[in-house]
Write an enzyme that holds these catalytic residues in place. Structure first.
Site, PDB file in Angstrom:
ATOM      1  N   CYS A  35       0.832  -1.207   0.000  1.00  0.00           N
ATOM      2  CA  CYS A  35       0.000   0.000   0.000  1.00  0.00           C
ATOM      3  C   CYS A  35       0.866   1.257   0.000  1.00  0.00           C
ATOM      4  O   CYS A  35       1.661   1.465   0.922  1.00  0.00           O
ATOM      5  CB  CYS A  35      -0.914   0.004   1.223  1.00  0.00           C
ATOM      6  SG  CYS A  35      -1.865   1.530   1.402  1.00  0.00           S
ATOM      7  N   LYS A  62     -11.230  -7.615   6.468  1.00  0.00           N
ATOM      8  CA  LYS A  62     -10.735  -6.857   7.619  1.00  0.00           C
ATOM      9  C   LYS A  62     -11.327  -7.391   8.925  1.00  0.00           C
ATOM     10  O   LYS A  62     -12.527  -7.659   8.995  1.00  0.00           O
ATOM     11  CB  LYS A  62     -11.104  -5.382   7.454  1.00  0.00           C
ATOM     12  CG  LYS A  62     -10.532  -4.751   6.201  1.00  0.00           C
ATOM     13  CD  LYS A  62     -11.175  -3.404   5.905  1.00  0.00           C
ATOM     14  CE  LYS A  62     -10.734  -2.888   4.547  1.00  0.00           C
ATOM     15  NZ  LYS A  62     -11.446  -1.645   4.161  1.00  0.00           N
ATOM     16  N   VAL A  75      -5.802   1.517   5.873  1.00  0.00           N
ATOM     17  CA  VAL A  75      -4.431   1.692   6.349  1.00  0.00           C
ATOM     18  C   VAL A  75      -3.848   2.914   5.638  1.00  0.00           C
ATOM     19  O   VAL A  75      -4.252   3.222   4.520  1.00  0.00           O
ATOM     20  CB  VAL A  75      -3.570   0.431   6.064  1.00  0.00           C
ATOM     21  CG1 VAL A  75      -4.082  -0.741   6.868  1.00  0.00           C
ATOM     22  CG2 VAL A  75      -3.518   0.072   4.581  1.00  0.00           C
ATOM     23  N   GLU A  89      -4.965   8.512   8.675  1.00  0.00           N
ATOM     24  CA  GLU A  89      -4.793   9.247   7.418  1.00  0.00           C
ATOM     25  C   GLU A  89      -3.310   9.397   7.054  1.00  0.00           C
ATOM     26  O   GLU A  89      -2.477   9.787   7.855  1.00  0.00           O
ATOM     27  CB  GLU A  89      -5.480  10.614   7.424  1.00  0.00           C
ATOM     28  CG  GLU A  89      -6.978  10.542   7.672  1.00  0.00           C
ATOM     29  CD  GLU A  89      -7.728   9.646   6.671  1.00  0.00           C
ATOM     30  OE1 GLU A  89      -7.264   9.478   5.526  1.00  0.00           O
ATOM     31  OE2 GLU A  89      -8.787   9.114   7.037  1.00  0.00           O
ATOM     32  N   SER A  90      -3.021   9.108   5.791  1.00  0.00           N
ATOM     33  CA  SER A  90      -1.641   8.949   5.333  1.00  0.00           C
ATOM     34  C   SER A  90      -0.843  10.240   5.265  1.00  0.00           C
ATOM     35  O   SER A  90       0.391  10.197   5.298  1.00  0.00           O
ATOM     36  CB  SER A  90      -1.625   8.277   3.951  1.00  0.00           C
ATOM     37  OG  SER A  90      -2.162   9.132   2.962  1.00  0.00           O
TER      38      SER A  90
END
Length: 254
Positions: A35, A62, A75, A89-90
């Site tokens: 990811c 999940k 993720v 949050e990325s």
């Protein structure tokens, strides 16, 4: 020695028990090995040498308990302070890590420069990721794929134009924008091995039409925090083949 424990472990899925809270003095990142969004968080953890436990999540199956970590079940999710604090949050997690582990500092402390980096990230990342995932979704529809490949090339034209130095940070070292867009560009590199007529070339990726980006990618690809958080190209290409046909093997290569 890597500070990332458990990076290359099999996914947990629905029916698997919830893990105990992370140990004191460590952080936990919920991840999926391929990811790009989760890799953003891993890069910052690796760069800052933060002791990190990684738990990989099966994104199609999940665990119910994972929705207590991220309400959307996505993720990355960051958990620390023995499970008392969760951040999601990325783009938020790297900034949070930069604040609570300020050495080395990545995001400018000057308010104006900080805002400029965020605006640049929004401009580049939004266009690159939208164009890339458009290509992947259209991979089996030839007429639509041609259109999406043109859009992808235009997105990389913009990224090439906006790179005015060695790094998007405007300094001699990679910064917030560089680290956060690299994972999506790396996924495009993997996909360049798979899709016919892909406008980005494997050789000197993304190819001769993007000389500044080619040098930028080579620089980023060789730094320790990127190497420590990346999967081998051969393995990643095989995973992406499974993902493109709609049957992702999240444990491929283990």
């Amino acid at each position: 020695m890597s500070v990332l424990s458990g990076l290359n472990t099999k996914v947990v899925k629905n029916g698997d028990p919830a893990p105990a809270p992370p140990a004191s003095g460590t952080i936990r990142i919920y991840n999926m090995r391929y990811c790009p969004w989760a890799q953003r968080a891993l890069i910052f953890a690796s760069l800052k040498k933060i002791p990190t436990e990684v738990i990989n999540i099966h994104l199609d199956q999940k665990p119910d308990w994972f929705f207590t970590k991220h309400y959307k079940g996505q993720v990355p999710a960051l958990e620390h302070d023995e499970g008392k604090k969760i951040v999601i949050e990325s783009a938020v997690i790297p900034e949070y890590l930069d604040d609570i582990y300020p050495e080395p500092r990545i995001i400018p402390t000057d308010h104006y420069e900080k805002v400029q980096q965020k605006l640049l990230l929004d401009r580049i990342s939004g266009q690159l990721s939208s164009a890339f995932y458009g290509v992947v979704q259209a991979a089996k529809i030839s007429d639509l794929l041609k259109e999406k490949l043109v859009e992808l090339a235009k997105a990389y034209d913009t990224a090439e134009e906006l790179l005015t130095g060695d790094f998007y940070s405007g300094t001699s070292k990679p910064g917030f924008v560089d680290y956060l867009i690299y994972p999506n560009i790396q996924r495009a590199f993997w996909t360049s091995h798979i899709i016919k007529d892909f406008p980005l070339k494997v050789e000197s990726f993304p190819g001769p039409n993007y000389p500044k980006l080619s040098k930028w990618y080579k620089r980023l690809d060789s730094i320790p925090e990127v190497i420590a958080t990346s999967q081998p190209t051969e393995t990643a290409v095989e995973f992406f083949k499974s993902w493109i046909i709609g049957a992702p093997n999240f444990d491929y290569g283990l």
